[in-house]
Each structure stands twice: as structure tokens, then as C-alpha cells.
Design a protein around this motif. Structure first.
Motif, PDB file in Angstrom:
ATOM      1  N   GLY A  71       0.884  -1.071   0.113  1.00 15.20           N
ATOM      2  CA  GLY A  71       0.032  -0.061  -0.025  1.00 15.20           C
ATOM      3  C   GLY A  71       0.769   1.200  -0.109  1.00 15.20           C
ATOM      4  O   GLY A  71       1.947   1.242  -0.363  1.00 15.20           O
ATOM      5  N   GLU A  72       0.233   2.420   0.484  1.00 14.74           N
ATOM      6  CA  GLU A  72       0.855   3.695   0.427  1.00 14.74           C
ATOM      7  C   GLU A  72       0.470   4.369   1.656  1.00 14.74           C
ATOM      8  O   GLU A  72      -0.573   4.725   1.805  1.00 14.74           O
ATOM      9  CB  GLU A  72       0.765   4.446  -0.944  1.00 14.74           C
ATOM     10  N   ALA A  73       1.229   5.122   2.207  1.00 13.74           N
ATOM     11  CA  ALA A  73       1.177   5.964   3.287  1.00 13.74           C
ATOM     12  C   ALA A  73       1.389   7.221   3.250  1.00 13.74           C
ATOM     13  O   ALA A  73       2.374   7.620   2.430  1.00 13.74           O
ATOM     14  CB  ALA A  73       1.736   5.249   4.704  1.00 13.74           C
ATOM     15  N   GLU A  74       0.777   8.447   4.014  1.00 18.13           N
ATOM     16  CA  GLU A  74       1.065   9.683   3.955  1.00 18.13           C
ATOM     17  C   GLU A  74       1.329  10.108   5.491  1.00 18.13           C
ATOM     18  O   GLU A  74       0.539   9.927   6.325  1.00 18.13           O
ATOM     19  CB  GLU A  74       0.111  10.477   3.128  1.00 18.13           C
ATOM     20  N   TYR A  75       2.488  10.713   5.722  1.00 20.41           N
ATOM     21  CA  TYR A  75       2.835  11.232   7.052  1.00 20.41           C
ATOM     22  C   TYR A  75       2.946  12.834   6.838  1.00 20.41           C
ATOM     23  O   TYR A  75       3.468  13.486   6.194  1.00 20.41           O
ATOM     24  CB  TYR A  75       4.208  10.745   7.297  1.00 20.41           C
ATOM     25  N   ARG A  76       2.321  13.355   7.924  1.00 17.07           N
ATOM     26  CA  ARG A  76       2.402  14.861   8.368  1.00 17.07           C
ATOM     27  C   ARG A  76       2.712  15.253   9.683  1.00 17.07           C
ATOM     28  O   ARG A  76       2.528  14.586  10.571  1.00 17.07           O
ATOM     29  CB  ARG A  76       0.920  15.399   7.925  1.00 17.07           C
ATOM     30  N   ASP A  77       3.514  16.287   9.762  1.00 15.55           N
ATOM     31  CA  ASP A  77       3.673  16.704  11.219  1.00 15.55           C
ATOM     32  C   ASP A  77       3.212  18.433  11.221  1.00 15.55           C
ATOM     33  O   ASP A  77       2.657  19.001  10.255  1.00 15.55           O
ATOM     34  CB  ASP A  77       5.111  16.814  11.552  1.00 15.55           C
ATOM     35  N   SER A  78       3.104  18.645  12.392  1.00 13.90           N
ATOM     36  CA  SER A  78       2.581  20.238  12.696  1.00 13.90           C
ATOM     37  C   SER A  78       3.328  21.214  12.211  1.00 13.90           C
ATOM     38  O   SER A  78       3.080  22.378  12.477  1.00 13.90           O
ATOM     39  CB  SER A  78       2.439  20.081  14.232  1.00 13.90           C
ATOM     40  N   GLU A  79       4.706  21.008  11.867  1.00 18.23           N
ATOM     41  CA  GLU A  79       5.672  21.857  11.256  1.00 18.23           C
ATOM     42  C   GLU A  79       5.330  22.119   9.655  1.00 18.23           C
ATOM     43  O   GLU A  79       5.920  22.940   9.205  1.00 18.23           O
ATOM     44  CB  GLU A  79       6.954  21.449  11.357  1.00 18.23           C
ATOM     45  N   GLY A  80       4.140  21.314   9.122  1.00 18.19           N
ATOM     46  CA  GLY A  80       3.899  21.657   7.860  1.00 18.19           C
ATOM     47  C   GLY A  80       4.740  20.614   6.870  1.00 18.19           C
ATOM     48  O   GLY A  80       4.568  20.652   5.577  1.00 18.19           O
ATOM     49  N   ASN A  81       5.674  19.837   7.354  1.00 19.58           N
ATOM     50  CA  ASN A  81       6.063  18.636   6.537  1.00 19.58           C
ATOM     51  C   ASN A  81       5.104  17.325   6.146  1.00 19.58           C
ATOM     52  O   ASN A  81       4.364  17.145   7.160  1.00 19.58           O
ATOM     53  CB  ASN A  81       7.331  18.263   7.078  1.00 19.58           C
ATOM     54  N   HIS A  82       5.283  16.996   5.096  1.00 17.69           N
ATOM     55  CA  HIS A  82       4.652  15.761   4.561  1.00 17.69           C
ATOM     56  C   HIS A  82       5.424  15.165   3.578  1.00 17.69           C
ATOM     57  O   HIS A  82       6.082  15.426   2.720  1.00 17.69           O
ATOM     58  CB  HIS A  82       3.214  16.297   4.092  1.00 17.69           C
ATOM     59  N   ILE A  83       4.909  13.630   3.537  1.00 22.33           N
ATOM     60  CA  ILE A  83       5.554  12.794   2.597  1.00 22.33           C
ATOM     61  C   ILE A  83       4.876  11.484   2.282  1.00 22.33           C
ATOM     62  O   ILE A  83       3.912  11.312   3.275  1.00 22.33           O
ATOM     63  CB  ILE A  83       7.129  12.317   3.129  1.00 22.33           C
ATOM     64  N   ARG A  84       5.014  11.133   1.182  1.00 29.07           N
ATOM     65  CA  ARG A  84       4.040   9.657   0.785  1.00 29.07           C
ATOM     66  C   ARG A  84       5.147   8.534   0.737  1.00 29.07           C
ATOM     67  O   ARG A  84       6.508   8.811   0.194  1.00 29.07           O
ATOM     68  CB  ARG A  84       3.426   9.814  -0.204  1.00 29.07           C
ATOM     69  N   VAL A  85       4.821   7.374   1.183  1.00 32.03           N
ATOM     70  CA  VAL A  85       5.781   6.351   1.383  1.00 32.03           C
ATOM     71  C   VAL A  85       4.975   5.045   0.896  1.00 32.03           C
ATOM     72  O   VAL A  85       4.029   4.917   1.200  1.00 32.03           O
ATOM     73  CB  VAL A  85       6.350   6.000   2.635  1.00 32.03           C
ATOM     74  N   LYS A  86       5.329   4.343  -0.294  1.00 30.28           N
ATOM     75  CA  LYS A  86       4.817   3.403  -0.660  1.00 30.28           C
ATOM     76  C   LYS A  86       5.468   1.894  -0.461  1.00 30.28           C
ATOM     77  O   LYS A  86       6.702   1.762   0.034  1.00 30.28           O
ATOM     78  CB  LYS A  86       4.622   3.663  -2.312  1.00 30.28           C
TER      79      LYS A  86
END
Length: 233
Positions: A71-86
Motif C-alpha cells: 500500500g501507500e501511506a502519507e505522513y504529516r507533522d505540525s511543522e508543515g512537513n508531509h511525505i508519501r511512502v509506498k
């Protein structure tokens, strides 16, 4: 010495949107004898339903490794960073005080399966906030280490984390840095053998505590996917 912990002995959870297996005490699952192993605090295998999410939360100072199995996941933090990982990739999050982190299944129609490890971070060490690596498919790959050797992810701890991918009948030898390691089978069956000729059979989802051994040999009975966490301190 090898002490196995089978998948059936691990903590289990089924919340509908989340199915999980816990190696160590986590959430509702508590065992006072299993609060972690050396600097390894958490080792969970979890399946998130399509569109499911973990809401933002803060963490202690740990390095969180997410190995995406399907599958594929998305991660975000409260500093505005985000990334997708498959699938076939691993993500390392270096948690920071006062920062919250969320995770969700990026697919609306496919489950997300991943393995998550937490490693205690040394207070005086820092590393990149977000790091990602692609699994090579080689027989062995160093995916995380204290100094980023072999293009691995950089940890804030003296830990070496190997991804193992063997075909049936293949074997691989490891020289450990210290008296402790943890071995985790993701898929497949194999034998683990120490220098003292002690053997243990493991299959899908099983784990093993390795103590006071300098060398470890893995022999694949079937095609094998696993993790070896070298924990000298």
C-alpha cells in the motif's frame, strides 16, 4: 542464546479500521516483562483499512521507522512537513519535542500494511527530521545505522538495522556489534543458528531475542523477508 517469540504469543488488536500485532507492550496490551529490548521500544505490524488514519499525536524522543509492506501511506507533522511512502520503501521520522505527527492510508480502496519500530534516541544526537530509503531487493541491506554507512538512514542511537531478503535454500551470515539483537520474520520460514550451533526455527510473524552471540546465520527454508536489529547498547 536464541529465545523465540511466536506471532501467536504477541499482543493482538482488531478495531475494525486497524488490525495490529504488538511484540512489546503498546496501547491496551501490557506485559511488564516486555516493555522493550535495549533501545528497541516498539515493534508493531499493523494493517490500516482503506482511508483510515492515526490522528496527530506527540511522541517521546524516538526514531520511528516505518517499513511499508503493502500500500501507500502519507505522513504529516505540525511543522508543515508531509511525505508519501509506498510499498518497498522505509521512512524514518526523528520525533521532536512539541511536534505532532499523523499517518493515514493514502488509498480509499486498498489496505495499508506496515511494520513500525521505535528506537530510543540519544539526547545529544540529532539527525534529519525525515528520511526515506528504497529497499534494494538484495540478500541483505543495511537500511539504518548510527552514521549512515552504505547509504542507510541515520539513527540517533547505536543500532544497525538490516533488511534480509533470501530465496529458499540461501543463507546469510551476520557479525553482531554487541551482546543483543532482535530478529523478526516478516514473510517466510527459516532457521537461525548461532556460533554455538544453537538453532531456532521461525516462520511468518515470529521474532527472536538474540543474547550474548557474536555471529548469527540465517538459513531460508522458503523465500524469506525479515529484519535483524543489532542492539549492542
Amino acid at each position: 542464546m536464541i529465545t523465540t517469540r511466536t506471532a501467536k504469543q504477541c499482543g493482538q488488536a482488531d478495531f475494525g479500521w486497524l488490525q495490529a500485532r504488538y511484540t512489546f507492550s503498546f496501547g491496551h496490551y501490557f506485559d511488564p516483562d516486555l516493555l522493550g529490548y535495549a533501545s528497541l521500544r516498539v515493534l508493531n505490524q499493523e494493517v490500516l483499512a482503506p482511508g483510515a488514519a492515526f490522528q496527530p499525536r506527540t511522541y517521546p524522543k524516538v526514531d520511528i521507522l516505518n517499513l511499508i509492506l503493502d500500500g501507500e501511506a502519507e505522513y504529516r507533522d505540525s511543522e508543515g512537513n508531509h511525505i508519501r511512502v509506498k510499498s518497498g520503501e522505509a521512512l524514518l521520522l526523528s520525533t521532536q519535542q512539541g511536534c505532532s505527527y499523523s499517518e493515514h492510508n493514502a488509498s480509499k480502496d486498498k489496505s495499508l500494511t506496515r511494520m513500525q519500530l521505535w528506537l530510543d534516541a540519544c539526547p545529544e544526537r540529532e539527525n534529519p527530521l525525515i528520511q526515506k530509503i528504497t529497499l534494494s531487493g538484495d540478500k541483505r541491506q543495511l537500511i539504518a545505522s548510527p552514521d549512515g554507512q552504505q547509504n542507510s538512514l541515520v539513527l540517533r542511537q547505536q543500532v544497525w538495522l538490516h533488511y534480509v531478503n533470501l530465496k529458499a535454500g540461501e543463507q546469510e551470515e551476520f557479525q553482531l556489534h554487541g551482546p543483543r539483537a532482535y530478529l523478526q520474520s516478516i514473510h517466510g520460514s527459516f532457521h537461525a543458528q548461532t556460533g554455538a550451533q544453537e538453532k531456532a526455527h521461525m516462520t511468518c510473524g515470529d521474532g527472536a531475542f538474540i543474547k550474548d552471540e557474536a555471529h548469527l546465520t540465517l538459513v531460508a527454508d522458503t523465500d524469506l523477508e525479515g529484519l535483524l536489529v543489532d542492539l549492542p547498547v
